[in-house]
Design a protein around this motif. Sequence first.
Motif, short mmCIF file in Angstrom:
data_model
loop_
_atom_site.label_atom_id
_atom_site.label_comp_id
_atom_site.label_asym_id
_atom_site.label_seq_id
_atom_site.Cartn_x
_atom_site.Cartn_y
_atom_site.Cartn_z
N ILE A 1 -0.53 -9.10 -0.09
CA ILE A 1 -0.13 -9.10 -1.59
C ILE A 1 -2.01 -10.16 -1.43
N GLU A 2 -1.14 -11.80 -1.08
CA GLU A 2 -2.94 -12.67 -1.31
C GLU A 2 -4.41 -11.24 -1.69
N ILE A 3 -4.19 -11.02 0.38
CA ILE A 3 -5.00 -10.19 1.22
C ILE A 3 -6.17 -9.22 -0.52
N PHE A 4 -5.02 -8.96 -1.00
CA PHE A 4 -5.23 -7.55 -1.59
C PHE A 4 -5.80 -8.05 -2.94
N THR A 5 -5.65 -9.19 -3.52
CA THR A 5 -6.15 -10.16 -4.54
C THR A 5 -7.47 -10.49 -3.98
N THR A 6 -7.46 -10.47 -3.09
CA THR A 6 -9.23 -11.81 -2.98
C THR A 6 -9.62 -9.65 -2.33
N LEU A 7 -9.23 -8.98 -2.38
CA LEU A 7 -10.50 -8.39 -1.87
C LEU A 7 -10.64 -7.32 -3.21
N ASP A 8 -10.10 -7.31 -4.22
CA ASP A 8 -9.67 -7.17 -4.98
C ASP A 8 -11.02 -7.74 -6.40
N GLU A 9 -10.88 -9.06 -6.60
CA GLU A 9 -11.82 -9.38 -6.50
C GLU A 9 -13.88 -9.56 -6.62
N GLU A 10 -13.61 -9.21 -4.58
CA GLU A 10 -14.57 -8.75 -4.63
C GLU A 10 -15.85 -7.74 -4.70
N ARG A 11 -14.39 -6.74 -5.01
CA ARG A 11 -14.46 -4.87 -5.59
C ARG A 11 -15.42 -5.10 -6.72
N SER A 12 -14.83 -5.83 -7.57
CA SER A 12 -15.56 -6.07 -8.74
C SER A 12 -17.15 -5.52 -8.78
N GLU A 13 -17.39 -6.55 -7.86
CA GLU A 13 -19.06 -6.55 -7.63
C GLU A 13 -19.69 -6.32 -6.22
N LEU A 14 -18.92 -5.58 -5.96
CA LEU A 14 -19.73 -4.65 -5.10
C LEU A 14 -18.98 -3.31 -5.57
N ILE A 15 -18.28 -2.47 -6.18
CA ILE A 15 -17.79 -2.05 -6.12
C ILE A 15 -17.85 -0.66 -5.68
N ARG A 16 -19.66 -0.15 -5.74
CA ARG A 16 -20.18 1.09 -4.38
C ARG A 16 -20.03 0.78 -3.62
N GLN A 17 -20.18 -0.80 -2.78
CA GLN A 17 -20.29 -0.83 -1.10
C GLN A 17 -19.01 -1.03 -0.91
N ILE A 18 -18.11 -1.55 -1.65
CA ILE A 18 -16.50 -1.85 -1.08
C ILE A 18 -15.97 -0.63 -0.62
N ASP A 19 -16.21 0.28 -1.71
CA ASP A 19 -14.74 1.18 -1.80
C ASP A 19 -14.29 2.31 -0.92
N GLU A 20 -15.25 2.43 0.05
CA GLU A 20 -15.22 2.61 0.96
C GLU A 20 -13.71 2.04 2.49
N ARG A 21 -15.17 0.64 2.88
CA ARG A 21 -14.28 -0.50 3.22
C ARG A 21 -12.99 -0.74 2.89
N GLN A 22 -12.20 -1.01 1.51
CA GLN A 22 -11.51 -1.44 1.29
C GLN A 22 -10.10 -0.46 1.59
N GLY A 23 -10.32 1.15 1.44
CA GLY A 23 -9.51 1.78 1.81
C GLY A 23 -9.33 1.49 3.23
N ARG A 24 -10.16 1.38 3.83
CA ARG A 24 -9.33 1.33 5.87
C ARG A 24 -9.13 -0.54 5.72
N ARG A 25 -9.40 -1.02 4.92
CA ARG A 25 -8.70 -2.55 5.08
C ARG A 25 -7.19 -2.11 4.56
N LYS A 26 -6.95 -1.63 3.92
CA LYS A 26 -5.46 -1.58 2.89
C LYS A 26 -4.33 -0.97 4.80
N GLN A 27 -5.73 0.29 4.80
CA GLN A 27 -4.43 1.16 5.46
C GLN A 27 -4.34 -0.21 7.07
N GLN A 28 -5.03 -0.54 7.16
CA GLN A 28 -5.33 -1.85 8.65
C GLN A 28 -4.12 -2.55 7.94
#
Length: 358
Positions: A179-206
């Motif tokens: 949950i903590e990592i999810f929060t960190t990822l969401d905070e970074e996503r707001s700034e890098l939304i276009r760059q991180i969408d695909e990576r975020q999905g892979r990371r969550k699955q991991q």
Amino acid sequence: MATAEGEYGSDFEETMFCEPCNKEGNTVEADGFCSDCSDYLCSTCLKYHKRLAKDHTLFDKSNMPQDFCFERCAIHPNDLVKFYCPRCDYTACIECLPINHQAECSEFKHIPSYMQSRDVYREFKEVKNSLKDVEEEANRTEAETGQKLKEVSLNSSDISKSIKCQKKCIKDRIDNQRIEIFTTLDEERSELIRQIDERQGRRKQQLFEQQMFINNKVDDEARQLDEQSKLYPKKVQNMALNMANIRSKLESLTTDLETKERHGRKAELFMTTRKVKHSMKTLGKDIDDVREANKERCLCFRPNTDDVSINAAESVSLGSLTEQSQQRGCKESEKGCNYWENRNNGVTVSNKTSIEKA
């Protein structure tokens, strides 16, 4: 015919049969005895024996040994157990002598004849007193084994509870980290939304796969540890069964000894005393084995207090089972549970996971 009476039996009469005739299936009263052949003979066999074995020493009915042996050999049922080997301290039939006794066993006693000069009651009293001592030792060991079984049952229950507690703590810790990592990822996503969408999905699955891997791993470890912890109570149960078996054998020996004592037959009492004497050695060793097994150390669950991380799935472990002294008890399990409860109250991640690590 012999009459027995007195301290070790009631009045009764016995009639010995002719041994050669008995082997042919006939029961004929014995009228004499050959000390060279160690056989009781009827009047007919006695007559032919005098002719065919003139150098043998014969006794008539009034002078022949009166303490008769009626017990038959378990291996050779047609033969009576009527010989005693002083060197081996065992009784035997005529067929067993060359089979079970070594070349050094050169002297064998005919039990009815041997009883004429043997004080069997003194040794009987000694064996009977020794049997009482063994029974007392068996009672003490049986009580110790029962207490040991109770203690092990309680210890096994505590270990099982500790394993479940440790499993829940690790799962909670992993879930909080996710949950903590999810929060960190969401905070970074707001700034890098276009760059991180695909990576975020892979990371969550991991992370989900790592959590599933860890959950399955600690489930498997918990099951294996729980199965191992239940093996020791089974061992103590086997010790309790062994003691019950020893108790049964002791009661059987006591009953057999008392029965022969009431009958008052010196020969039977002598052979039974031998049997009980040798059985006591085996039972004494069995009791010592159980007492030695009772001294073994108990199992204790030692939780793994190393920090766990969802990023290091292979290193996550519940802990291990170790031997612990009976007096010391098992406190490591409680220490481990308290440690994880304190850590889970304030979740922190020492090295925050960035989306770049995906």
